[in-house]
Design an enzyme around this catalytic site. Sequence first.
Site, PDB file in Angstrom:
ATOM      1  N   ASP A  58       0.818  -1.206   0.000  1.00  0.00           N
ATOM      2  CA  ASP A  58       0.000   0.000   0.000  1.00  0.00           C
ATOM      3  C   ASP A  58       0.856   1.262   0.000  1.00  0.00           C
ATOM      4  O   ASP A  58       0.495   2.253  -0.633  1.00  0.00           O
ATOM      5  CB  ASP A  58      -0.935  -0.001   1.208  1.00  0.00           C
ATOM      6  CG  ASP A  58      -1.908  -1.170   1.139  1.00  0.00           C
ATOM      7  OD1 ASP A  58      -2.609  -1.291   0.112  1.00  0.00           O
ATOM      8  OD2 ASP A  58      -1.945  -1.961   2.087  1.00  0.00           O
TER       9      ASP A  58
ATOM     10  N   THR B 107      -1.599  -2.145   4.709  1.00  0.00           N
ATOM     11  CA  THR B 107      -2.742  -1.993   5.600  1.00  0.00           C
ATOM     12  C   THR B 107      -3.603  -3.228   5.379  1.00  0.00           C
ATOM     13  O   THR B 107      -4.097  -3.455   4.281  1.00  0.00           O
ATOM     14  CB  THR B 107      -3.557  -0.715   5.283  1.00  0.00           C
ATOM     15  OG1 THR B 107      -3.892  -0.697   3.901  1.00  0.00           O
ATOM     16  CG2 THR B 107      -2.772   0.532   5.628  1.00  0.00           C
TER      17      THR B 107
ATOM     18  N   HIS C 222      -7.545 -10.745   6.211  1.00  0.00           N
ATOM     19  CA  HIS C 222      -6.207 -11.291   6.459  1.00  0.00           C
ATOM     20  C   HIS C 222      -6.136 -12.048   7.781  1.00  0.00           C
ATOM     21  O   HIS C 222      -5.042 -12.316   8.277  1.00  0.00           O
ATOM     22  CB  HIS C 222      -5.175 -10.168   6.395  1.00  0.00           C
ATOM     23  CG  HIS C 222      -5.146  -9.507   5.041  1.00  0.00           C
ATOM     24  ND1 HIS C 222      -4.334  -9.946   4.025  1.00  0.00           N
ATOM     25  CD2 HIS C 222      -5.860  -8.472   4.538  1.00  0.00           C
ATOM     26  CE1 HIS C 222      -4.540  -9.191   2.957  1.00  0.00           C
ATOM     27  NE2 HIS C 222      -5.457  -8.292   3.247  1.00  0.00           N
TER      28      HIS C 222
ATOM     29  N   ASP D  40       0.027 -13.628   1.709  1.00  0.00           N
ATOM     30  CA  ASP D  40       0.694 -12.583   2.500  1.00  0.00           C
ATOM     31  C   ASP D  40       2.074 -13.044   2.960  1.00  0.00           C
ATOM     32  O   ASP D  40       3.056 -12.297   2.882  1.00  0.00           O
ATOM     33  CB  ASP D  40      -0.138 -12.213   3.734  1.00  0.00           C
ATOM     34  CG  ASP D  40      -1.451 -11.523   3.398  1.00  0.00           C
ATOM     35  OD1 ASP D  40      -1.598 -11.007   2.271  1.00  0.00           O
ATOM     36  OD2 ASP D  40      -2.326 -11.507   4.287  1.00  0.00           O
TER      37      ASP D  40
END
Length: 162
Positions: free
Chosen positions: A51, A63, A69, A97
Amino acid sequence: MADVHNKETRSRNMRAIATRDTAIEKRLAACLTSLELDFRVQDASLPGRPDFILDEYRCVIFTHGCFWHRHNCYLFKIPATRTDFWLEKIGKNVTRDARDCASLLQQGWRVLIVWECALRGRLKLSDAALNERLEEWICEGQQTAQIDTTGIHSMDAMGFSK
């Protein structure tokens, strides 16, 4: 349990979820600006499309929405309908992630995750507290960390608290 919406309605609802310029991104951008830090946004050439990118400090900031997440906080609730579908979808996000974080670290970037709960909601951090934690991490040189309602914490390359 069946979905409460038909397929067309669910699809329309999912398409309406913003992927950039969200309220939490705008709040974090305001904090970074108040700290007089230069940053770029959502560079698609970097893993995970961070981001915020602070080239001067060789760091990136994500973020993360607590639901999308799977953050262990009051904002994450497992849906009562289509539970298996949602757990699989969110699990894939968590796996991606971790992969993106590891790849960024391998490329020499430092990685910070700022959780949604720190930016909005009843337990959010004040601007002063958020700025203090951002500045601390950016200037300190720690490889990875995350910020949530309880402050700033170290994390491993997979994105988990140490």
